[in-house]
Design a protein around this motif. Sequence first.
Motif, short mmCIF file in Angstrom:
data_model
loop_
_atom_site.label_atom_id
_atom_site.label_comp_id
_atom_site.label_asym_id
_atom_site.label_seq_id
_atom_site.Cartn_x
_atom_site.Cartn_y
_atom_site.Cartn_z
N GLY A 58 0.86 -1.17 -0.23
CA GLY A 58 -0.16 0.03 -0.08
C GLY A 58 0.75 1.54 0.04
N ARG A 59 0.04 2.42 -0.05
CA ARG A 59 0.83 3.76 0.00
C ARG A 59 -0.02 4.80 0.79
NH1 ARG A 59 4.75 6.02 -2.71
NH2 ARG A 59 5.27 4.19 -3.97
N ALA A 60 0.63 5.56 1.45
CA ALA A 60 0.05 6.52 2.41
C ALA A 60 0.98 7.51 2.86
CB ALA A 60 -0.91 5.88 3.60
N LEU A 61 0.12 8.77 3.49
CA LEU A 61 1.18 9.55 4.48
C LEU A 61 0.94 9.14 5.81
CD1 LEU A 61 0.18 13.14 2.74
CD2 LEU A 61 2.12 11.68 2.27
N LEU A 62 1.85 9.23 6.70
CA LEU A 62 1.88 8.69 8.01
C LEU A 62 2.48 10.17 8.77
CD1 LEU A 62 1.87 7.06 10.43
CD2 LEU A 62 4.12 6.29 9.84
N THR A 63 1.63 10.63 9.74
CA THR A 63 1.97 11.55 10.21
C THR A 63 2.22 11.24 11.89
OG1 THR A 63 0.98 13.24 9.18
CG2 THR A 63 1.43 14.18 11.33
N ILE A 64 3.55 11.70 12.33
CA ILE A 64 3.64 11.19 13.90
C ILE A 64 3.98 12.52 14.46
CG2 ILE A 64 5.31 10.12 15.35
CD1 ILE A 64 5.75 8.28 13.10
N SER A 91 -3.87 5.95 -0.63
CA SER A 91 -4.12 6.02 -2.03
C SER A 91 -4.09 4.47 -2.47
CB SER A 91 -2.97 6.46 -2.61
OG SER A 91 -1.69 6.32 -2.51
N GLU A 92 -3.51 3.65 -1.84
CA GLU A 92 -3.62 2.17 -2.05
C GLU A 92 -3.84 1.54 -0.84
OE1 GLU A 92 0.20 1.08 -3.95
OE2 GLU A 92 0.25 2.66 -5.30
N ASP A 93 -4.41 0.30 -0.67
CA ASP A 93 -4.89 -0.35 0.37
C ASP A 93 -3.65 -0.66 1.13
OD1 ASP A 93 -7.43 -0.45 -0.58
OD2 ASP A 93 -7.54 -2.60 -0.95
#
Length: 105
Positions: A58-64, A91-93
Amino acid sequence: MRAFRLEQLEAERAANDGAYLRFIRERNMSVGLYALDAGQQDPQRPQPQDVIFFVVSGRALLTIGQETTTVARGSVVFVPAGAPRRFHHISEDLRVMVVFSPPEG
Protein backbone atom coordinates in the motif's frame (compact mmCIF):
# COMPACT_ATOMS: atom_id res chain seq x y z
CA MET A 1 8.74 -22.01 16.25
CA ARG A 2 5.70 -20.20 14.93
CA ALA A 3 5.63 -19.21 11.29
CA PHE A 4 2.97 -17.16 9.52
CA ARG A 5 1.97 -16.41 5.93
CA LEU A 6 0.68 -12.97 5.14
CA GLU A 7 -2.23 -14.25 3.06
CA GLN A 8 -3.43 -16.43 5.96
CA LEU A 9 -3.18 -13.54 8.43
CA GLU A 10 -5.06 -11.27 6.03
CA ALA A 11 -7.81 -13.87 5.57
CA GLU A 12 -8.16 -14.30 9.35
CA ARG A 13 -8.24 -10.54 9.89
CA ALA A 14 -10.89 -10.08 7.19
CA ALA A 15 -12.99 -12.97 8.55
CA ASN A 16 -13.09 -11.23 11.95
CA ASP A 17 -14.29 -7.95 10.37
CA GLY A 18 -11.59 -5.91 12.04
CA ALA A 19 -8.83 -3.58 10.93
CA TYR A 20 -6.34 -5.21 13.33
CA LEU A 21 -5.35 -8.81 14.01
CA ARG A 22 -2.89 -9.53 16.81
CA PHE A 23 -1.15 -12.83 16.06
CA ILE A 24 1.78 -12.81 18.52
CA ARG A 25 1.73 -11.82 22.19
CA GLU A 26 4.77 -12.50 24.29
CA ARG A 27 6.16 -11.09 27.53
CA ASN A 28 8.15 -8.30 25.84
CA MET A 29 6.30 -7.67 22.58
CA SER A 30 3.24 -8.24 20.48
CA VAL A 31 2.76 -8.23 16.72
CA GLY A 32 -0.29 -7.62 14.60
CA LEU A 33 -1.49 -6.90 11.10
CA TYR A 34 -3.22 -3.54 10.58
CA ALA A 35 -5.31 -2.89 7.48
CA LEU A 36 -6.73 0.33 6.10
CA ASP A 37 -8.27 0.51 2.65
CA ALA A 38 -7.69 3.34 0.19
CA GLY A 39 -9.56 6.45 1.28
CA GLN A 40 -10.33 5.08 4.75
CA GLN A 41 -9.82 7.13 7.92
CA ASP A 42 -7.29 5.89 10.51
CA PRO A 43 -8.84 5.84 14.02
CA GLN A 44 -5.54 5.30 15.89
CA ARG A 45 -4.82 7.02 19.17
CA PRO A 46 -1.47 7.37 20.93
CA GLN A 47 -0.37 4.14 22.62
CA PRO A 48 1.66 3.72 25.81
CA GLN A 49 4.13 1.40 24.01
CA ASP A 50 6.92 1.98 21.53
CA VAL A 51 5.78 0.83 18.09
CA ILE A 52 7.44 -0.27 14.85
CA PHE A 53 5.39 -0.06 11.64
CA PHE A 54 6.55 -2.22 8.73
CA VAL A 55 4.52 -1.48 5.59
CA VAL A 56 3.83 -4.74 3.76
CA SER A 57 1.80 -3.17 0.95
CA GLY A 58 0.00 0.00 0.00
CA ARG A 59 0.79 3.70 0.05
CA ALA A 60 -0.16 6.53 2.41
CA LEU A 61 1.10 9.49 4.36
CA LEU A 62 1.98 8.93 8.01
CA THR A 63 2.04 11.77 10.50
CA ILE A 64 3.76 11.31 13.84
CA GLY A 65 3.55 14.38 16.04
CA GLN A 66 4.31 17.28 13.67
CA GLU A 67 6.28 15.23 11.10
CA THR A 68 4.77 13.67 7.96
CA THR A 69 6.36 11.15 5.61
CA THR A 70 5.21 9.01 2.70
CA VAL A 71 5.13 5.30 3.44
CA ALA A 72 4.88 2.42 0.97
CA ARG A 73 5.88 -1.23 0.71
CA GLY A 74 9.13 -1.75 2.60
CA SER A 75 8.88 1.36 4.82
CA VAL A 76 9.84 0.84 8.45
CA VAL A 77 8.95 3.56 10.96
CA PHE A 78 9.58 3.82 14.71
CA VAL A 79 6.91 5.58 16.80
CA PRO A 80 7.83 6.46 20.39
CA ALA A 81 5.36 5.67 23.16
CA GLY A 82 2.66 8.30 23.57
CA ALA A 83 3.28 10.01 20.22
CA PRO A 84 0.16 10.93 18.24
CA ARG A 85 0.17 9.21 14.85
CA ARG A 86 -2.13 8.46 11.97
CA PHE A 87 -2.07 7.20 8.42
CA HIS A 88 -3.89 9.48 5.98
CA HIS A 89 -4.29 10.15 2.27
CA ILE A 90 -4.28 6.38 1.82
CA SER A 91 -4.01 5.98 -1.94
CA GLU A 92 -3.53 2.18 -2.06
CA ASP A 93 -4.92 -0.41 0.36
CA LEU A 94 -2.49 -0.38 3.29
CA ARG A 95 -1.28 -3.48 5.16
CA VAL A 96 1.11 -2.86 8.05
CA MET A 97 2.85 -5.20 10.48
CA VAL A 98 2.80 -3.52 13.88
CA VAL A 99 5.25 -4.46 16.64
CA PHE A 100 4.48 -3.21 20.17
CA SER A 101 7.01 -3.27 23.00
CA PRO A 102 5.96 -3.96 25.67
CA PRO A 103 2.95 -5.86 24.29
CA GLU A 104 -0.33 -4.04 23.81
CA GLY A 105 -3.29 -4.89 26.04
